[in-house]
Design a protein around this motif. Structure first.
Motif, PDB file in Angstrom:
ATOM      1  N   ALA A 306      35.039  33.380   0.279  1.00 23.84           N
ATOM      2  CA  ALA A 306      35.869  33.695  -0.884  1.00 23.84           C
ATOM      3  C   ALA A 306      36.337  35.138  -0.772  1.00 23.84           C
ATOM      4  CB  ALA A 306      35.087  33.492  -2.182  1.00 23.84           C
ATOM      5  N   TYR A 307      37.410  35.434  -1.517  1.00 26.25           N
ATOM      6  CA  TYR A 307      38.009  36.765  -1.483  1.00 26.25           C
ATOM      7  C   TYR A 307      38.085  37.326  -2.898  1.00 26.25           C
ATOM      8  CZ  TYR A 307      39.752  34.777   2.912  1.00 26.25           C
ATOM      9  OH  TYR A 307      39.844  34.154   4.133  1.00 26.25           O
ATOM     10  N   GLY A 308      37.995  38.638  -2.997  1.00 25.09           N
ATOM     11  CA  GLY A 308      38.276  39.334  -4.240  1.00 25.09           C
ATOM     12  C   GLY A 308      39.488  40.213  -4.026  1.00 25.09           C
ATOM     13  N   VAL A 309      40.516  40.057  -4.851  1.00 23.45           N
ATOM     14  CA  VAL A 309      41.760  40.804  -4.674  1.00 23.45           C
ATOM     15  C   VAL A 309      42.089  41.537  -5.965  1.00 23.45           C
ATOM     16  CG1 VAL A 309      44.206  40.673  -4.118  1.00 23.45           C
ATOM     17  CG2 VAL A 309      42.599  39.129  -2.990  1.00 23.45           C
ATOM     18  N   GLY A 310      42.413  42.816  -5.838  1.00 27.95           N
ATOM     19  CA  GLY A 310      42.714  43.622  -7.001  1.00 27.95           C
ATOM     20  C   GLY A 310      44.073  44.272  -6.947  1.00 27.95           C
ATOM     21  N   THR A 311      44.150  45.452  -6.352  1.00 30.10           N
ATOM     22  CA  THR A 311      45.369  46.264  -6.401  1.00 30.10           C
ATOM     23  C   THR A 311      46.594  45.517  -5.914  1.00 30.10           C
ATOM     24  OG1 THR A 311      44.069  48.280  -6.071  1.00 30.10           O
ATOM     25  CG2 THR A 311      46.434  48.411  -5.628  1.00 30.10           C
ATOM     26  N   SER A 312      46.489  44.845  -4.796  1.00 33.50           N
ATOM     27  CA  SER A 312      47.690  44.240  -4.208  1.00 33.50           C
ATOM     28  C   SER A 312      48.281  43.154  -5.097  1.00 33.50           C
ATOM     29  CB  SER A 312      47.389  43.684  -2.812  1.00 33.50           C
ATOM     30  OG  SER A 312      46.429  42.652  -2.876  1.00 33.50           O
ATOM     31  N   VAL A 313      47.448  42.395  -5.791  1.00 29.52           N
ATOM     32  CA  VAL A 313      48.021  41.322  -6.604  1.00 29.52           C
ATOM     33  C   VAL A 313      48.644  41.863  -7.883  1.00 29.52           C
ATOM     34  CG1 VAL A 313      45.900  40.674  -7.848  1.00 29.52           C
ATOM     35  CG2 VAL A 313      47.684  38.983  -7.463  1.00 29.52           C
ATOM     36  N   VAL A 314      48.018  42.837  -8.539  1.00 28.13           N
ATOM     37  CA  VAL A 314      48.578  43.323  -9.801  1.00 28.13           C
ATOM     38  C   VAL A 314      49.795  44.218  -9.584  1.00 28.13           C
ATOM     39  CG1 VAL A 314      46.394  43.127 -11.022  1.00 28.13           C
ATOM     40  CG2 VAL A 314      47.019  45.306  -9.967  1.00 28.13           C
ATOM     41  N   THR A 315      50.056  44.612  -8.345  1.00 29.34           N
ATOM     42  CA  THR A 315      51.267  45.376  -8.027  1.00 29.34           C
ATOM     43  C   THR A 315      52.285  44.539  -7.270  1.00 29.34           C
ATOM     44  OG1 THR A 315      50.256  46.219  -5.997  1.00 29.34           O
ATOM     45  CG2 THR A 315      50.023  47.569  -7.983  1.00 29.34           C
ATOM     46  N   GLY A 316      52.081  43.231  -7.214  1.00 27.75           N
ATOM     47  CA  GLY A 316      53.039  42.364  -6.540  1.00 27.75           C
ATOM     48  C   GLY A 316      53.039  42.511  -5.039  1.00 27.75           C
ATOM     49  N   SER A 317      51.977  43.087  -4.492  1.00 24.84           N
ATOM     50  CA  SER A 317      51.840  43.270  -3.041  1.00 24.84           C
ATOM     51  C   SER A 317      53.096  43.884  -2.437  1.00 24.84           C
ATOM     52  CB  SER A 317      51.512  41.937  -2.355  1.00 24.84           C
ATOM     53  OG  SER A 317      51.065  42.163  -1.024  1.00 24.84           O
ATOM     54  N   GLY A 318      53.510  44.994  -3.026  1.00 22.45           N
ATOM     55  CA  GLY A 318      54.670  45.711  -2.510  1.00 22.45           C
ATOM     56  C   GLY A 318      55.978  45.346  -3.171  1.00 22.45           C
ATOM     57  N   ALA A 319      55.989  44.330  -4.005  1.00 18.64           N
ATOM     58  CA  ALA A 319      57.199  43.934  -4.743  1.00 18.64           C
ATOM     59  C   ALA A 319      56.825  43.792  -6.213  1.00 18.64           C
ATOM     60  CB  ALA A 319      57.771  42.633  -4.195  1.00 18.64           C
ATOM     61  N   PRO A 320      56.706  44.908  -6.938  1.00 16.54           N
ATOM     62  CA  PRO A 320      56.199  44.867  -8.312  1.00 16.54           C
ATOM     63  C   PRO A 320      57.163  44.280  -9.332  1.00 16.54           C
ATOM     64  CG  PRO A 320      56.832  47.101  -7.729  1.00 16.54           C
ATOM     65  CD  PRO A 320      56.939  46.283  -6.474  1.00 16.54           C
ATOM     66  N   THR A 321      58.406  44.031  -8.941  1.00 15.25           N
ATOM     67  CA  THR A 321      59.355  43.353  -9.819  1.00 15.25           C
ATOM     68  C   THR A 321      60.060  42.268  -9.031  1.00 15.25           C
ATOM     69  OG1 THR A 321      61.340  43.585 -11.192  1.00 15.25           O
ATOM     70  CG2 THR A 321      61.117  45.083  -9.316  1.00 15.25           C
ATOM     71  N   ALA A 322      60.434  41.214  -9.739  1.00 10.71           N
ATOM     72  CA  ALA A 322      61.154  40.115  -9.085  1.00 10.71           C
ATOM     73  C   ALA A 322      62.639  40.400  -8.943  1.00 10.71           C
ATOM     74  CB  ALA A 322      60.948  38.818  -9.871  1.00 10.71           C
ATOM     75  N   GLY A 323      63.124  41.484  -9.549  1.00 15.12           N
ATOM     76  CA  GLY A 323      64.539  41.832  -9.416  1.00 15.12           C
ATOM     77  C   GLY A 323      65.470  40.921 -10.185  1.00 15.12           C
ATOM     78  N   MET A 324      64.972  40.283 -11.239  1.00 19.02           N
ATOM     79  CA  MET A 324      65.818  39.388 -12.029  1.00 19.02           C
ATOM     80  C   MET A 324      66.713  40.183 -12.968  1.00 19.02           C
ATOM     81  SD  MET A 324      63.092  36.417 -13.006  1.00 19.02           S
ATOM     82  CE  MET A 324      62.179  35.529 -11.726  1.00 19.02           C
ATOM     83  N   VAL A 325      67.865  39.618 -13.292  1.00 13.29           N
ATOM     84  CA  VAL A 325      68.814  40.206 -14.226  1.00 13.29           C
ATOM     85  C   VAL A 325      69.166  39.184 -15.298  1.00 13.29           C
ATOM     86  CG1 VAL A 325      69.762  41.830 -12.548  1.00 13.29           C
ATOM     87  CG2 VAL A 325      70.753  39.547 -12.736  1.00 13.29           C
ATOM     88  N   TYR A 326      69.708  39.694 -16.412  1.00 10.71           N
ATOM     89  CA  TYR A 326      70.071  38.870 -17.566  1.00 10.71           C
ATOM     90  C   TYR A 326      71.546  39.122 -17.830  1.00 10.71           C
ATOM     91  CZ  TYR A 326      69.367  37.303 -22.544  1.00 10.71           C
ATOM     92  OH  TYR A 326      69.389  36.672 -23.775  1.00 10.71           O
ATOM     93  N   LYS A 327      72.385  38.171 -17.452  1.00 14.04           N
ATOM     94  CA  LYS A 327      73.822  38.440 -17.451  1.00 14.04           C
ATOM     95  C   LYS A 327      74.582  37.451 -18.330  1.00 14.04           C
ATOM     96  CE  LYS A 327      73.582  41.952 -14.779  1.00 14.04           C
ATOM     97  NZ  LYS A 327      73.817  43.304 -15.347  1.00 14.04           N
ATOM     98  N   LEU A 328      75.595  37.991 -18.990  1.00 16.74           N
ATOM     99  CA  LEU A 328      76.508  37.170 -19.785  1.00 16.74           C
ATOM    100  C   LEU A 328      77.436  36.421 -18.840  1.00 16.74           C
ATOM    101  CD1 LEU A 328      77.643  36.432 -22.603  1.00 16.74           C
ATOM    102  CD2 LEU A 328      79.115  38.454 -22.429  1.00 16.74           C
ATOM    103  N   VAL A 329      77.441  35.076 -18.931  1.00 13.99           N
ATOM    104  CA  VAL A 329      78.253  34.280 -18.007  1.00 13.99           C
ATOM    105  C   VAL A 329      79.279  33.409 -18.714  1.00 13.99           C
ATOM    106  CG1 VAL A 329      76.450  34.222 -16.241  1.00 13.99           C
ATOM    107  CG2 VAL A 329      76.539  32.402 -17.966  1.00 13.99           C
TER     108      VAL A 329
END
Length: 434
Positions: A306-329
Motif C-alpha cells: 500500500a502507498y501513502g500519498v500527500g503533497t503530490s495529490v493535494v497539489t494535482g501532481s504538478g497541475a493544481p488547476t484543470a484550466g477550465m473556463v466559464y464562457k458565454l456561448v
C-alpha cells in the motif's frame, strides 16, 4: 486596521470575484440582465503531460449553488464597501438560481472542448456563479485527474490520501473527496470521513516514536492500544533494528510496517526479506514520503502492499488547476463566441457523445450544436451530459460518490491502452466538433 470580524454565514455568495457583481450592476442598469443566456464550462486543453481529465466536484457545485444567497451579512458588506449600488443590492437580496444546469457525470472523463457543465438562465443569475463554479471544478478535477493516474500506477494496491497538512484546511477535505472518487482507498482526514463517508485511517507519526525513551517502548504502547494488526512506523532510527523490534513486540501477526523515508524500493525489498525471515510473512509493507504517480509506477515490481500519498495529490501532481473556463456561448438563442488569440471559444450550446468500438474501447468524443445537428447515432455511442438542475431544483437520484468511483473505473478501462500512459502525448481520444 483592526482584525476583521469572524465570518459565521453559511452563504457561498461572497466566494466570488468583485467583477462578477460589477458586471451584474451594469447589466441591470442597461436592461440586458434578463436576456436568456447559456454559459459553458470547458477546458481548452489538458494540463501538460495529461492524456485525459476526470470530472470531479459537480455535487459540490450543486450544493454551493444552493447556498448562494445574499443574507443580511453579505448585503451589509457589499453596501459598506460600495461594491454595488442600491438597485443591485435589492436584486441580490432576492437572488436564487432558477435556471437549468446540465453536465458530465462525476467520474467521467473529459477532453479538450468537452462541455463539462452547461448553465442556462438569465445573464444576471448565471454570470454571478462563474467564480464559484470554476473554483470548485478546477480544484476537484485537477486532484481527481492526478489521483486517477496514481491509482492506475498502483495497479490495484490501495492508496491512503494523507495530504491534509500540505494544503488549506478546507481544500484538504475537498481533495480527500476527489482522491477517493479517483480510486484512493482511504483518507487520513476525519472531516472528509464525516462529510462524505470516506473510510479513514491513521496510526502514529514520528513524534510519537520520539516521545518514548526507546523505539520498542513506543511500539509496545501502540500495540497495547491498537492491537497487533496495527501499522508500526519503523524508520525513525534504523529500519533493520526497527523491523526486528516491531516483530518482537507485536509477534508475527503484526499487521503492517510503514517506511516513510529513503529509497523505498530497495528498503521494501530488504524489509520483505527480513519480515519473512522473522516469520512475519503476512505483515504488509506500506510506503510513503513524497510519492507521485511516477514514483508509484517505479515501485510496481517491489514488494509494496500500500502507498501513502500527500503533497503530490493535494497539489494535482504538478497541475493544481484543470484550466477550465466559464464562457458565454449563447444569447437570446443566438450563438456568440470569443475570438481572442489563444483564448477562442465556440459559439452555441454544445452537446456531446463518446463513440466506442464494439469491444468497448472509446475512439472519439463528438461535440455538436443545434446548428450543426446531432450526428447519426451509433450503437455504442454514449451521451455525456445529463440534467442536473431544472428550474433551480436539483434532479432526483443524481449520481452518488460511489457511482462516480465505479464510473471512473469503467471509463479508464474504455480508454485505448496508449491513453493510460504517464508519458507526454496527445489526448487519449480526439474531440471532433461538428
Amino acid at each position: 486596521m483592526g482584525s476583521p470580524e469572524p465570518v459565521t454565514s453559511a452563504s457561498t455568495a461572497l466566494l466570488t470575484d468583485h467583477y462578477e457583481l460589477t458586471m451584474l450592476a451594469s447589466a441591470l442598469a442597461d436592461g440586458t440582465a434578463d436576456r436568456p443566456c447559456v454559459f459553458e464550462v470547458f477546458a481548452r486543453r489538458l494540463p501538460d503531460g495529461r492524456r485525459y481529465g476526470v470530472v470531479a466536484g459537480t455535487a459540490r457545485v450543486l450544493d454551493a449553488i444552493a447556498e448562494f444567497r445574499f443574507t443580511d451579512a453579505e448585503l451589509a458588506m457589499l453596501e459598506q464597501t460600495a461594491v454595488v449600488d442600491a438597485e443591485t443590492l435589492a436584486w441580490l437580496a432576492d437572488y436564487e438560481f432558477r435556471g437549468d444546469i446540465d453536465g458530465y457525470r462525476e467520474g467521467d472523463l473529459y477532453f479538450p472542448g468537452s462541455p463539462i457543465l452547461t448553465v442556462t438562465g438569465s445573464f444576471a443569475e448565471a454570470v454571478v456563479l462563474e467564480t464559484l463554479v470554476l473554483s470548485i471544478l478546477n480544484h476537484d478535477s485537477a486532484i481527481a485527474s492526478a489521483a486517477a493516474r496514481m491509482s492506475g500506477a498502483a495497479h490495484g494496491r490501495p492508496i491512503i490520501e494523507m495530504g491534509g497538512r500540505r494544503t488549506h484546511e478546507y481544500a484538504a477535505v475537498a481533495a480527500a473527496r476527489a482522491a477517493y472518487l479517483a480510486g484512493f482507498a482511504t483518507t487520513s482526514n476525519l472531516e472528509a470521513g464525516r462529510r462524505y463517508g470516506i473510510p479513514t485511517r491513521g496510526t502514529v507519526a514520528h513524534a510519537f516514536m520520539l516521545l518514548h525513551d526507546s523505539e520498542e517502548a513506543a511500539f509496545r504502547a501502540q500495540v497495547s492500544k491498537m492491537g497487533a494488526d496495527t501499522t508500526l512506523l519503523v524508520d525513525t532510527y534504523d529500519i533493520t533494528a526497527g523491523i526486528e523490534a516491531a516483530v518482537r513486540v507485536a509477534g508475527p501477526e503484526l499487521g503492517a510496517i510503514r517506511i516513510d523515508s529513503g529509497d523505498v524500493g530497495p528498503l521494501a525489498r530488504k524489509a520483505r526479506d527480513q519480515l519473512d525471515a522473522l516469520g512475519a510473512k503476512d505483515t504488509r509493507i506500506v510506503v510513503s514520503g513524497d510519492l507521485d504517480e511516477h514514483a508509484i509506477a517505479a515501485l510496481r515490481a517491489e514488494p509494496v502492499d500500500a502507498y501513502g500519498v500527500g503533497t503530490s495529490v493535494v497539489t494535482g501532481s504538478g497541475a493544481p488547476t484543470a484550466g477550465m473556463v466559464y464562457k458565454l456561448v449563447e444569447v437570446d438563442g443566438r450563438p456568440v463566441a470569443k475570438r481572442s488569440a489563444h483564448k477562442e471559444s465556440r459559439g452555441g450550446r454544445k452537446h456531446a457523445l463518446r463513440r466506442h468500438r464494439d469491444t468497448g474501447t472509446a475512439v472519439e468524443e463528438v461535440v455538436w450544436t443545434a446548428a450543426s445537428g446531432r450526428p447519426e447515432p451509433g450503437e455504442n455511442d454514449l451521451d455525456l451530459q445529463i440534467p442536473l438542475v431544472r428550474g433551480g431544483v436539483p434532479m432526483d437520484d443524481l449520481p452518488t460518490l460511489d457511482d462516480a468511483r465505479a464510473r471512473l473505473r469503467r471509463a479508464q478501462v474504455s480508454l485505448p491502452w496508449e491513453g493510460l500512459k504517464l508519458s507526454h502525448g496527445e489526448p487519449a481520444i480526439p474531440t471532433t466538433f461538428l
